[in-house]
Each structure stands twice: as C-alpha cells, then as structure tokens.
Design an enzyme around this catalytic site. Sequence first.
Site, PDB file in Angstrom:
ATOM      1  CG  LEU A  30      -3.364  10.840  -4.773  1.00  0.00           C
ATOM      2  CD1 LEU A  30      -2.247  11.400  -5.654  1.00  0.00           C
ATOM      3  CD2 LEU A  30      -3.959   9.584  -5.381  1.00  0.00           C
ATOM      4  CD  GLU A  32       3.809   6.962   1.715  1.00  0.00           C
ATOM      5  OE1 GLU A  32       4.310   6.126   0.956  1.00  0.00           O
ATOM      6  OE2 GLU A  32       4.230   8.128   1.815  1.00  0.00           O
ATOM      7  CG  HIS A  34      -3.737   6.272  -3.863  1.00  0.00           C
ATOM      8  ND1 HIS A  34      -4.321   6.924  -2.796  1.00  0.00           N
ATOM      9  CD2 HIS A  34      -4.729   5.557  -4.438  1.00  0.00           C
ATOM     10  CE1 HIS A  34      -5.604   6.611  -2.739  1.00  0.00           C
ATOM     11  NE2 HIS A  34      -5.885   5.782  -3.713  1.00  0.00           N
ATOM     12  N   GLY A 144      -4.283  -2.069  -6.486  1.00  0.00           N
ATOM     13  CA  GLY A 144      -3.872  -2.510  -5.161  1.00  0.00           C
ATOM     14  C   GLY A 144      -4.611  -3.769  -4.727  1.00  0.00           C
ATOM     15  CD  GLN A 150     -10.920  -1.524  -8.021  1.00  0.00           C
ATOM     16  OE1 GLN A 150     -11.931  -0.854  -7.875  1.00  0.00           O
ATOM     17  NE2 GLN A 150      -9.729  -1.075  -7.692  1.00  0.00           N
TER      18      GLN A 150
HETATM   19  P1  AMP Z   1      -9.004   4.313  -4.815  1.00  0.00           P
HETATM   20  O1  AMP Z   1      -8.521   5.704  -5.030  1.00  0.00           O
HETATM   21  O2  AMP Z   1      -9.369   3.993  -3.408  1.00  0.00           O
HETATM   22  O3  AMP Z   1     -10.033   3.884  -5.836  1.00  0.00           O
HETATM   23  O4  AMP Z   1      -7.753   3.382  -5.090  1.00  0.00           O
HETATM   24  C1  AMP Z   1      -7.002   3.463  -6.278  1.00  0.00           C
HETATM   25  C2  AMP Z   1      -6.072   2.290  -6.350  1.00  0.00           C
HETATM   26  O5  AMP Z   1      -5.211   2.298  -5.218  1.00  0.00           O
HETATM   27  C3  AMP Z   1      -6.818   0.942  -6.312  1.00  0.00           C
HETATM   28  O6  AMP Z   1      -6.196   0.047  -7.207  1.00  0.00           O
HETATM   29  C4  AMP Z   1      -6.647   0.516  -4.893  1.00  0.00           C
HETATM   30  O7  AMP Z   1      -6.676  -0.884  -4.725  1.00  0.00           O
HETATM   31  C5  AMP Z   1      -5.268   1.054  -4.564  1.00  0.00           C
HETATM   32  N1  AMP Z   1      -5.117   1.191  -3.113  1.00  0.00           N
HETATM   33  C6  AMP Z   1      -5.965   1.812  -2.245  1.00  0.00           C
HETATM   34  N2  AMP Z   1      -5.529   1.667  -0.983  1.00  0.00           N
HETATM   35  C7  AMP Z   1      -4.392   0.926  -1.057  1.00  0.00           C
HETATM   36  C8  AMP Z   1      -3.474   0.436  -0.084  1.00  0.00           C
HETATM   37  N3  AMP Z   1      -3.638   0.663   1.218  1.00  0.00           N
HETATM   38  N4  AMP Z   1      -2.420  -0.285  -0.513  1.00  0.00           N
HETATM   39  C9  AMP Z   1      -2.246  -0.533  -1.844  1.00  0.00           C
HETATM   40  N5  AMP Z   1      -3.072  -0.085  -2.804  1.00  0.00           N
HETATM   41  C10 AMP Z   1      -4.127   0.628  -2.413  1.00  0.00           C
END
Ligand code: AMP
Length: 280
Positions: A30, A32, A34, A144, A150
């Site tokens: 995780l 910022e 997340h 995000g 996605q």
């Molecule tokens: P992940 O763990 O990379 O699969 O991401 C989980 C969720 O967090 C997804 O919906 C991502 O789009 C979101 N996320 C990842 N990086 C960011 C970011 N820099 N800003 C906002 N949301 C993010």
Amino acid sequence: MQVIQSLSAWKELRPQLTGALGLIPTMGALHEGHLALMRRAREENEIAVLWIFVNPKQFAEDADFGSYPRVMEEDLRLAGECGMDYVLAPGAREVYPEDFQTYVEVEQLSQPLEGAHRAGHFRGVATVVAKMLCLTQPQRAYFGQKDAQQTLVVKRMVEDLGMLTEIVVCPTVRDQDGLALSSRNARLSPRERKAALVLYRALKDVETALRCGERDCEVLRGRMRDILGREPRAEVEYVSIADPNTLAECATVAGPVLASLAVQIGDTRLIDNLQIEPRG
Ligand code: AMP
C-alpha cells in the site's frame, strides 16, 4: 480491525453486517494512492473493507507475479491507521480452488492498450473483481484513475451483469515531482526513479500542446514518443490518445481525451494517464 483469510469465515460473517459497505480492492504494498481510496471509503460508508490479494490470473508473466512486492505486516498497519473494519486477505487457493472454472470477459474494452500488451489481464481482473463484489456485496467499491482502463472495464461489467455496486473512481495520487504512485515504484533504482519522470513529462506535454490548440492526435502521439525517446532508460510499449469512454484511438481532438502510455524503465513496467479537456 479484523483480518480474515478464510472466505468461508467471511461468508458466515457478511450476513450479520448492516449498513453501507465500502470495498477497496488492492494487491497490497500500500501507498498513498491506496490510502486515499481507503480514507474516502471510510468517510462514505458504515463498514470499510480492504481487499488484499495478488491475483495470479491478471499477470501475464510468472516472473512479474513472483516479484510483485508483498509486505503484509506494513499493509495491516496502514489499513488500521485508515480505520478499516476488515481486511480480507485470502490465499490463491481460497479464491481459485482446484475446480474453479468461471470467468468474466468484458469483450471490447479489454482489447486495446493494456489488454493488447498483457494477454488475459482484464479477464483476470474482471473475474476477481466480480468474485469480490459477490462476496462482499458492497454499496460502493473504490478504484483509482491511475488504472483508467480498469475502471472502464469494471464499470462495464457492473452495468452489463446488473450488479448493484456503485463504482467510485478516485484521482491519481502523485509524488511531488509528478510520478504516479505505484507499488511497482519500489523496484526502481534511484536512477530509474528519475528516468520514470519521463512518463508524466510526456503526458503534461500533450496537455500543454492541446491547450495551445493542437488537435491532430498523431502529432500528439509523436510528441509523446519524442519525449520518451530522449530518455535512454525508457522503452515505450504504447502511447495513446483515445476516447475516454470507448478507448477508441482519436484522429482529431473534438472533446475530452485520455492520454495514456505504458513504458518499461529497466525491468519495471509503468503506466500512467491524464484525462484532458481541450479548451475553446
Ligand atoms: P493495485 O494494488 O495496484 O492493484 O491498486 C489497487 C487500487 O488502487 C486500484 O484501483 C488502483 O487504480 C488504485 N491506485 C493505484 N495507484 C494509485 C494512485 N497512484 N492513485 C490513485 N489510485 C491508485
């Protein structure tokens, strides 16, 4: 905060929970970005559930799956700080038992961009998101904008299959210098971290050109490729100027566009995007 690894334990618990449930699906490690999703979910719902699962079915390469960062203890600390009520962290055999055989495919939106470069990626994403929405029955699920395609795939699936969850899309969180936060950034060496700034530079250049009146999308893509080409550590996978709803590549800019790109920096694959509204 309760950490639950067994899906059968969760299935027993879920019917006892009342009030709106907010779900934050993640693969852990995780940051910022997340945390922003968790904070928003905490504010908007009675029950906040963090899902942590490195989903093998959305990785095209075993090596990428194997080297994906896993830091559960630190993740649980951060989840606690963000006021999560539950962390669901099932193992791969829990999510995909041996006789698992049901998949979800969002046919068209899964094809371009990430889909064209990561075979089976969105089939894996849609399947696991469908499963977690079924299991948790959330009022809202938080995603995000960083993973723009996605969000479109998930929204389409929810609409097409008549799921009742509201999909909430939160803005991309960036470091001060513009680099979009990503769990994969942890793999960058200091030099690569610097080189990775080229993604945001290329996107901001498109924004500037567009605001100055450039409307030819091939010119805009060419500008991105030029900027990326000047960074020796960057290997471009794709650059795109597309319709933000259909992801069809645009010839000329007539409304909002999604500028996006995927770039390999050393061994690390990074993606980023900006949705840009042309002025005038
Ligand atoms: P992940 O763990 O990379 O699969 O991401 C989980 C969720 O967090 C997804 O919906 C991502 O789009 C979101 N996320 C990842 N990086 C960011 C970011 N820099 N800003 C906002 N949301 C993010």
